[in-house]
Write a protein that holds these residues in place. Structure first.
Motif, PDB file in Angstrom:
ATOM      1  N   ARG A  21      -7.338  -8.337   2.900  1.00 39.77           N
ATOM      2  CA  ARG A  21      -6.100  -8.740   2.466  1.00 39.77           C
ATOM      3  C   ARG A  21      -6.090  -9.594   1.155  1.00 39.77           C
ATOM      4  NH1 ARG A  21      -6.133 -10.365   8.499  1.00 39.77           N
ATOM      5  NH2 ARG A  21      -5.185  -8.816   9.539  1.00 39.77           N
ATOM      6  N   GLN A  25      -3.889  -8.098  -1.901  1.00 38.07           N
ATOM      7  CA  GLN A  25      -2.617  -8.968  -2.562  1.00 38.07           C
ATOM      8  C   GLN A  25      -3.089  -9.191  -4.037  1.00 38.07           C
ATOM      9  OE1 GLN A  25      -2.779 -12.163   0.310  1.00 38.07           O
ATOM     10  NE2 GLN A  25      -1.862 -10.908   2.010  1.00 38.07           N
ATOM     11  N   LYS A  29      -0.853  -7.781  -7.084  1.00 39.23           N
ATOM     12  CA  LYS A  29       0.089  -9.102  -7.870  1.00 39.23           C
ATOM     13  C   LYS A  29      -0.408  -9.011  -9.247  1.00 39.23           C
ATOM     14  CE  LYS A  29      -2.072 -13.129  -8.256  1.00 39.23           C
ATOM     15  NZ  LYS A  29      -2.790 -14.314  -7.768  1.00 39.23           N
TER      16      LYS A  29
END
Length: 255
Positions: A21, A25, A29
């Motif tokens: 995760r 992420q 980003k």
């Protein structure tokens, strides 16, 4: 430039979800095109079921394989290195000991400089380690010192698996010899010996929160020594047979 992240996983049911995760992420980003490529090394827990669930519900860039055997850290990494689809590839640990933000810095350094590989260093300026076991740290520094002296190099963190390679570089390091954790020194030493360019970027390391380390120091000494001696012999006796092939200059066309 598409980034592939190869992660070996054996019985990492607890560690993998937060690692994957955070990695997804962070890369999303920063807008980095990527795939996260996990090799399930015949885990005996729920690692495979967890990967199936995450790929279906949370992480669209996750691909995973099960290595049927032979098994071991080196075999699992090699299984992923034969199957990734990116333009560059990083080896990343399943236990979140590596920082995804460091991977972004590796990627940016490669983009900015065009080097063939980017190596992390936990021990130089701006590098750091968190909760590093004292005995393991002592053995690490001794091992890296021996590698430096034997190979005549300045790089001080060869045993750190966390590194980034261009696809062409990884192809040029074959054939792979190491079935276990000694792959962590085979890849960078071959990179250096075979004349590929590299940059060094400080990175951090954090001790795992779940499960136990798969590295068994007593079992690895002779295996590390074998790879070290192989790379030393290649450096002085291969006569450049494995060296990076020079790229022919592009002829300018008159306008």
């Amino acid at each position: 430039m598409k980034l592939s992240v190869v992660i070996p996983a054996y019985n990492e049911e607890e560690s993998l979800p937060p690692t994957l995760r955070a990695l997804y992420q962070t890369l999303a980003k920063h807008g980095i095109p990527h795939e996260i490529c996990v090799t399930n090394d015949n885990s005996k827990d729920g690692t495979l079921q967890m990967l199936e669930k995450l790929a279906a519900t949370e992480i669209p860039t996750l691909v995973y394989y099960t290595n049927p055997g032979p098994n071991g850290f080196g075999y699992a990494v090699r299984y992923g290195l034969e199957r990734f689809s990116g333009d560059c590839v990083a080896v990343f640990m399943a236990d979140m000991s590596d920082d995804p933000e460091d991977l972004v810095r590796f990627y940016n350094k490669m983009q900015e400089t065009g080097v063939d590989a980017v190596f992390g260093s936990r021990w130089g300026k701006d590098g750091k380690v968190i909760d590093y076991p004292a005995l393991k740290k002592f053995i690490n520094r001794i091992a890296n010192f021996i590698v430096k002296m034997v190979m005549g190099i300045k790089y001080n963190d060869t045993t750190n698996a966390f590194k980034l390679y261009k696809r062409e570089t990884m192809e040029g390091l074959k054939p792979f010899l190491s079935p276990h954790f000694n792959l962590t020194i085979e890849l960078p030493l071959k990179t250096i010996v075979r004349g590929y360019s590299y940059a060094i970027v400080p990175n951090s390391w954090t001790n795992r929160k779940y499960g136990e380390s798969k590295l068994k120091i007593k079992e690895m000494g002779t295996r590390y020594f074998f790879i070290l001696m192989y790379c030393l012999i290649e450096k002085y006796f291969s006569r450049g047979d494995f060296n990076k092939k020079p790229v022919a200059p592009v002829s300018k066309v008159a306008s």
